[in-house]
Enzyme design. Structure first.
Site, PDB file in Angstrom:
ATOM      1  N   HIS A   7       0.824  -1.211   0.000  1.00  0.00           N
ATOM      2  CA  HIS A   7       0.000   0.000   0.000  1.00  0.00           C
ATOM      3  C   HIS A   7       0.855   1.257   0.000  1.00  0.00           C
ATOM      4  O   HIS A   7       0.425   2.326  -0.431  1.00  0.00           O
ATOM      5  CB  HIS A   7      -0.905   0.033   1.238  1.00  0.00           C
ATOM      6  CG  HIS A   7      -1.715  -1.207   1.415  1.00  0.00           C
ATOM      7  ND1 HIS A   7      -2.676  -1.605   0.529  1.00  0.00           N
ATOM      8  CD2 HIS A   7      -1.685  -2.171   2.384  1.00  0.00           C
ATOM      9  CE1 HIS A   7      -3.218  -2.752   0.944  1.00  0.00           C
ATOM     10  NE2 HIS A   7      -2.627  -3.112   2.065  1.00  0.00           N
ATOM     11  N   HIS A  10       5.464   6.816   6.585  1.00  0.00           N
ATOM     12  CA  HIS A  10       5.163   6.324   5.240  1.00  0.00           C
ATOM     13  C   HIS A  10       4.674   7.474   4.373  1.00  0.00           C
ATOM     14  O   HIS A  10       4.412   8.561   4.863  1.00  0.00           O
ATOM     15  CB  HIS A  10       4.109   5.209   5.316  1.00  0.00           C
ATOM     16  CG  HIS A  10       2.823   5.670   5.925  1.00  0.00           C
ATOM     17  ND1 HIS A  10       2.522   5.513   7.259  1.00  0.00           N
ATOM     18  CD2 HIS A  10       1.772   6.335   5.379  1.00  0.00           C
ATOM     19  CE1 HIS A  10       1.332   6.041   7.504  1.00  0.00           C
ATOM     20  NE2 HIS A  10       0.855   6.563   6.387  1.00  0.00           N
ATOM     21  N   HIS A  60       2.187   8.931   0.920  1.00  0.00           N
ATOM     22  CA  HIS A  60       1.039   8.788   0.015  1.00  0.00           C
ATOM     23  C   HIS A  60       1.318   9.642  -1.213  1.00  0.00           C
ATOM     24  O   HIS A  60       1.863  10.742  -1.087  1.00  0.00           O
ATOM     25  CB  HIS A  60      -0.243   9.260   0.706  1.00  0.00           C
ATOM     26  CG  HIS A  60      -0.589   8.463   1.930  1.00  0.00           C
ATOM     27  ND1 HIS A  60      -1.382   7.330   1.896  1.00  0.00           N
ATOM     28  CD2 HIS A  60      -0.214   8.625   3.231  1.00  0.00           C
ATOM     29  CE1 HIS A  60      -1.501   6.842   3.123  1.00  0.00           C
ATOM     30  NE2 HIS A  60      -0.795   7.600   3.954  1.00  0.00           N
ATOM     31  N   HIS A 100       3.486  10.829   6.450  1.00  0.00           N
ATOM     32  CA  HIS A 100       2.877  10.636   7.766  1.00  0.00           C
ATOM     33  C   HIS A 100       3.904  10.030   8.727  1.00  0.00           C
ATOM     34  O   HIS A 100       4.498   8.999   8.413  1.00  0.00           O
ATOM     35  CB  HIS A 100       1.661   9.707   7.665  1.00  0.00           C
ATOM     36  CG  HIS A 100       0.491  10.347   6.981  1.00  0.00           C
ATOM     37  ND1 HIS A 100      -0.543   9.621   6.432  1.00  0.00           N
ATOM     38  CD2 HIS A 100       0.195  11.658   6.763  1.00  0.00           C
ATOM     39  CE1 HIS A 100      -1.435  10.466   5.916  1.00  0.00           C
ATOM     40  NE2 HIS A 100      -1.008  11.706   6.094  1.00  0.00           N
ATOM     41  N   THR A 110      -5.905   6.488   7.960  1.00  0.00           N
ATOM     42  CA  THR A 110      -6.474   6.722   6.625  1.00  0.00           C
ATOM     43  C   THR A 110      -6.511   5.449   5.787  1.00  0.00           C
ATOM     44  O   THR A 110      -6.832   5.487   4.614  1.00  0.00           O
ATOM     45  CB  THR A 110      -5.668   7.808   5.868  1.00  0.00           C
ATOM     46  OG1 THR A 110      -4.333   7.326   5.660  1.00  0.00           O
ATOM     47  CG2 THR A 110      -5.645   9.121   6.644  1.00  0.00           C
ATOM     48  N   THR A 111      -6.141   4.321   6.422  1.00  0.00           N
ATOM     49  CA  THR A 111      -6.237   3.022   5.749  1.00  0.00           C
ATOM     50  C   THR A 111      -7.010   2.071   6.656  1.00  0.00           C
ATOM     51  O   THR A 111      -7.056   2.283   7.877  1.00  0.00           O
ATOM     52  CB  THR A 111      -4.834   2.419   5.505  1.00  0.00           C
ATOM     53  OG1 THR A 111      -4.155   2.298   6.757  1.00  0.00           O
ATOM     54  CG2 THR A 111      -4.014   3.292   4.562  1.00  0.00           C
TER      55      THR A 111
END
Ligand SMILES: *[C@@H]1O[C@H](CO)[C@@H](O)[C@H](O)[C@H]1NC(C)=O
Ligand SMILES: *[C@@H]1O[C@H](CO)[C@@H](O)[C@H](O)[C@H]1NC(C)=O
Length: 370
Positions: A89, A114, A116, A141, A223-224
């Protein structure tokens, strides 16, 4: 939905339990178990305090009690390498637990960070949070758990106030950001999902914006999936900049598919759509309209001063006691041009007429001026 109901539903679902099932259940950003289906498999994703959100700056509330955030130990990476991991992801870097965050109601210890991103290069979106509807090109993040109240990340992630995440909006410009190369240069070693490598440790604070005093704060979620509503969000006002080439690498190197899978799937557009605020407040640590307020304040001040000066001048002109004083000061009067002098004389005469009585009084009293 309240958490007891959520727990009940989770227990009813065969084989689906808190963390084990959440990790195993495969989900994606688009497709069969895409964003709009997340809540069917992960009930909290349909909750009322979800992240990311669009920050509408005119609707934020200034909270003067929000202190500057201080990362502790971010620059002391020691000699132990970091672990970089492609989880299908995103690219995750695990962080040592001596890195922590001061400036929140509890001490929060770092767990991982991580990214995005999007797929279309600059100005096509990629960030999760948006400001006044505007996306940035990517978002970093840094995830922390409340180490004062909970023993570890898995215990904290289901609790309200269990996590604190720093959100850093990333935009592109001309210059290369050397700090981000500490990650981007190693992405080619974890191209496929589940791949993991050690990378040289580096100063994590160098990834953050310089201004850590100005930020947005709200209560939200992961957010996941499983979207636990356990996150105290801090979104920095200042954005960091990377080059277009750096963004392109980030967007095109990784696959969401495993090395042994026949169909290679590029790992792109791994950002969630913004979620409704549902009456939640977004606070700011800074007065948003500061400059405007100062300009308006100065203007009001000037107008006020003008009114006061006008009032004083009027008062002087309509009283006579001041006239005596001006008559005594001969020197400045002489510097006046002739027409002005004449005008002044006329005014003096007029004033003198209206204040005969007062004049007499003045003469009879002992002189106050030398
Ligand atoms: C986290 O803490 C809980 C509660 O003490 C414990 O049961 C669990 O095994 C811990 N999990 C990990 C991954 O250490
Ligand atoms: C978040 O929720 C907690 C607990 O309900 C509350 O005390 C706090 O003020 C909230 N913070 C924000 C930024 O809304």
């Amino acid at each position: 939905m309240d958490s007891v109901v959520v727990l009940f539903i989770l227990l009813l679902r065969p084989g689906l339990r808190w963390t084990a099932a959440a990790e195993d259940m495969s989900w994606t950003y688009t497709g069969l178990v895409g964003q709009s289906q997340w809540s069917e498999h992960f009930p909290e994703c349909g909750g009322s305090s979800q992240s990311p959100v669009d920050v509408v700056t005119t609707q934020t509330k200034y909270d003067p009690g929000l202190p500057p955030l201080t990362p502790l130990g971010y620059s002391q990476h020691g000699n132990r390498p970091f672990t970089l991991y492609n989880n299908g992801h995103t690219a995750v870097i695990e962080l040592p637990d001596w890195m922590s965050l001061d400036g929140l109601p509890w001490l929060f210890s770092a767990v991982q960070m991580h990214l995005h991103w999007g797929s279309g290069g600059p100005s096509y979106g990629g960030s999760e949070h948006t400001i006044n509807g505007q996306s940035a090109e990517a978002e970093l993040h840094v995830v922390h758990y409340n180490s004062e109240l909970y023993p570890n990340m898995s215990a904290a992630m289901t609790q309200r106030d269990g996590l604190a995440v720093l959100g850093i909006l990333i935009v592109t410009g001309e210059e290369t950001n050397p700090a981000f190369n500490n990650i981007i240069n190693y992405l080619s070693r974890v191209r496929h999902a589940n791949q993991k490598v050690f990378i040289p440790a580096f100063d994590v604070q160098s990834l953050l914006p310089k201004d850590l005093d100005r930020y947005y704060r709200y209560n939200g979620s992961l957010t996941t999936p499983p979207c636990f509503q356990s996150v105290i969000w801090t979104l920095f006002h200042e954005r960091v900049q990377i080059s277009k080439a750096q963004l392109l690498k980030m967007e095109t190197i990784l696959y969401s598919s495993k090395a042994d899978e026949a169909d290679r799937m590029l790992l792109q557009d791994n950002y969630r759509a913004t979620q409704p605020l549902n009456h939640r407040a977004v606070f700011t640590s800074f007065a948003a309209g500061e400059v405007t307020a100062i300009v308006i304040g100065v203007m009001c001040g000037c107008v006020g001063l003008a009114v006061i000066v006008r009032f004083i001048v009027k008062t002087i002109r309509s009283t006579s006691s001041w006239d005596v004083l001006t008559n005594n000061r001969a020197a400045p009067m002489q510097r006046m041009k002739e027409p002005e002098k004449a005008k002044e004389k006329q005014q003096e005469m007029a004033l003198n007429c209206t204040s005969q009585a007062e004049r007499r009084e003045e003469r009879s009293s002992p002189p106050s001026e030398p």
